[in-house]
Design a protein around this motif. Structure first.
Motif, PDB file in Angstrom:
ATOM      1  N   ILE A  78       0.930  -0.962   0.055  1.00 47.29           N
ATOM      2  CA  ILE A  78       0.023  -0.067   0.132  1.00 47.29           C
ATOM      3  C   ILE A  78       0.771   1.160   0.185  1.00 47.29           C
ATOM      4  N   ASP A  79       0.437   2.122  -0.838  1.00 49.86           N
ATOM      5  CA  ASP A  79       1.247   3.433  -0.741  1.00 49.86           C
ATOM      6  C   ASP A  79       0.954   4.397   0.731  1.00 49.86           C
ATOM      7  N   GLU A  80       1.841   4.336   1.411  1.00 50.57           N
ATOM      8  CA  GLU A  80       1.861   5.241   2.512  1.00 50.57           C
ATOM      9  C   GLU A  80       0.992   6.339   2.695  1.00 50.57           C
ATOM     10  N   ASN A  81       1.174   7.147   1.681  1.00 55.99           N
ATOM     11  CA  ASN A  81       0.507   8.326   1.647  1.00 55.99           C
ATOM     12  C   ASN A  81      -1.215   8.157   1.267  1.00 55.99           C
ATOM     13  N   TYR A  82      -1.586   6.879   0.924  1.00 59.55           N
ATOM     14  CA  TYR A  82      -2.722   6.559   0.605  1.00 59.55           C
ATOM     15  C   TYR A  82      -3.825   6.052   1.640  1.00 59.55           C
ATOM     16  N   ILE A  83      -2.887   5.895   2.970  1.00 61.09           N
ATOM     17  CA  ILE A  83      -3.548   5.268   4.137  1.00 61.09           C
ATOM     18  C   ILE A  83      -4.367   6.415   4.911  1.00 61.09           C
TER      19      ILE A  83
END
Length: 183
Positions: free
Chosen positions: A127-132
């Motif tokens: 998962i893109d950390e910025n998308y959490i």
């Protein structure tokens, strides 16, 4: 008499077109072990900004997609995805997320992403950390059905910044005497 006749006709019509089988006979139960899986090497390969990311596409904001190209000439297909801002993504495995954000994580962990249980090889799921949007950690004691039967297990529920989740995050729910955020 006419009313009785009409009622009988209605009941016969309902019985003729209505559900006559038991509900339990209509429920489709599938065991994961019985599902036919594709042989190894038959799934498409995914490339993100020209870099091979494997047979599982990382989870990131779909609005970041600039272009998708499919190479159907290869044996099992190759999917090339170009993003609007290459290099800005910070893809993390579920284990990396657990190690970075969870205090004293349990040895046994179940992962959920947007209310779906993550199955298969969790090392492939990124998962893109910025998308959490949020991470909610639950333990076995939070579930009556698990309490006392399972020792030291965490359920890590990751919510992404999808449009639906962002809309829900702005809502406030009143439940009994408590206020609760939308997630």
């Amino acid at each position: 008499m006419r009313l009785l006749f009409m009622l009988t006709i209605c009941l016969l019509a309902i019985n003729a077109v209505g559900q006559t089988d038991l509900v339990s006979e209509k429920v489709n139960v599938v065991y994961e072990k019985d599902i036919k899986k594709l042989p190894t090497g038959t799934t498409p390969k995914y490339f993100l900004d020209s870099a091979l990311v494997g047979a599982c596409l990382p989870l990131f904001n779909k609005d970041e997609i600039k272009e998708v190209t499919v190479n159907s000439d290869s044996k099992f297909g190759e999917v090339y995805i170009a993003t609007k801002n290459p290099g800005l993504h910070r893809f993390m495995t579920l284990e990396e997320i657990k190690n970075k954000y969870i205090e004293s994580p349990s040895a046994s962990t179940l992962y959920m992403v947007d209310n779906d249980l993550v199955k298969g090889n969790i090392a492939d799921f990124k998962i893109d950390e910025n998308y959490i949007l949020s991470i909610n950690v639950l333990c076995e004691n939070d579930f009556g059905s698990l309490k006392g039967s399972v020792k030291s297990m965490n359920i890590i529920k990751i919510t992404t910044k999808s449009e639906e989740n962002l809309e829900r995050a702005g809502r406030v729910y009143i439940k009994g005497t408590q206020l609760q955020a939308g997630l």
